[in-house]
Design an enzyme around this catalytic site. Sequence first.
Site, PDB file in Angstrom:
ATOM      1  N   LYS A  71       1.460  77.793  17.235  1.00  0.00           N
ATOM      2  CA  LYS A  71       2.008  76.698  16.432  1.00  0.00           C
ATOM      3  C   LYS A  71       1.515  75.330  16.908  1.00  0.00           C
ATOM      4  CE  LYS A  71       6.621  75.098  14.989  1.00  0.00           C
ATOM      5  NZ  LYS A  71       8.042  75.492  15.064  1.00  0.00           N
ATOM      6  N   GLU A 169      12.796  71.559  10.636  1.00  0.00           N
ATOM      7  CA  GLU A 169      13.641  72.395  11.486  1.00  0.00           C
ATOM      8  C   GLU A 169      15.000  71.757  11.804  1.00  0.00           C
ATOM      9  OE1 GLU A 169       9.789  74.620  13.495  1.00  0.00           O
ATOM     10  OE2 GLU A 169      10.885  73.095  14.628  1.00  0.00           O
TER      11      GLU A 169
END
Length: 450
Positions: A71, A169
């Site tokens: 990521k 998120e």
Amino acid sequence: MSRIIGIDLGTTNSLVAFLGDDGPLVVPDPETGARLLPSAVAFLPSGEVVVGERARELVVERPLDTILSVKRFMGLGIEHVTPEDRRRYRFVEGREGAVRFAVDGREVTPPEVSSYILRELKRWAETALGEAVTQAVITVPAYFNDSQRQATKDAGRLAGLEVLRLVNEPTAAALAYGLDQGAEGVIAVYDLGGGTFDVSILKLRGGVFEVLATNGDTRLGGDDMDERLAALLLAGLPADLGSRPDVRARARAAAERAKRVLSDAPRAEVVLALPGHGPVRGTVTRAEFEALIEEIVRRTAAPCRRALKDAGLEPGDVREVVAVGGATRVPLVRREMQAIFHRPPLVDLNPDEVVALGAGIQAGILGGSRRDMLLLDVVPLSLGIETMGGVFTRLVDRNTTIPVSVKETFTTAVDNQTAVDVHVLQGERELATDNRSLARFKIPIDPLPA
């Protein structure tokens, strides 16, 4: 209509969830029952690609062909690769463009690596639901730029998923927190994961989740803590041994285990197994560990203060601080959160699962399962165009609620221009060259005086 799933594509671990009749549920591995899928992908000489726990175990045997924390490379160019990155992995060098890993005689991009993780989560969901899954909501760090977000969508497409929406998120965590607590007022979500840090300030009222401001650092997380402790372990080894990729991988794994122990205990025994040598044993106290990572933890304060300033708020205006991400279990991190926001963090919800639960809720909202919740998000970075002199002219400021439209009038630079070159950028710097280019296009116009 098939069920829409929510995916937390994390740096260290990934999860999948959906919204059931009694609320959001995290889907376990159908074979082992594990709820977390390690975000590890190993490429074997046979051509087999291994994902998850088995891949993470292979990192000490095949460190250069096992990708962890992919990521952190999503949407990045080769120019962003650091010397430490090059000690961990082989990269395709010699040409500009996106990062490409060289693994076992082949080249793979970060979206391709991530797609293997997404495929495995898709399999878990299809097994649990008993039906094919083709649509998903995927969470991303709030401070991901457009290139990083597009890379995440590409990974979903490669995995056979239509990505209906990318959700920040911290915002996903706020959805789960709001549904669980029935809370209203201003909350701060402090999200320190394996590789990224985000903070978002939100206002919750009457089922409306409004993001007021967001900030963060896409290269800051628990991995950096592991590296500091691993470096301490490696410092006591001969240089030729400590520089070996397999030994460095073993040191990082030992450091991560010690970090987890030190979250609950005042000291941890560290055992570094060395191939061809006896194990190296040592003890690390929590105080020693905190001295190593203090600078990393302090770096989270500035984004928090910027987010509060952009929201026009003081720490005292925040009702609750929600801890998200595995690294928030570190006691020093929790003390830093309390120092920044003047209140202890809320740790009722599992920090590893709360983002996935929020993604599952958003998937249910898009699927029509809930109509009593509304999410209003913001752009994380300013958007604008390049104007005369190479100046970046902002049109949409960071932390503007979306969707949004703006109008501004510009004039041509010289007489009788037949076209206007439009260069769209994203960032906060004053010069266009210092910001990220998103697109260039040409608009034909009638020749007129400037």
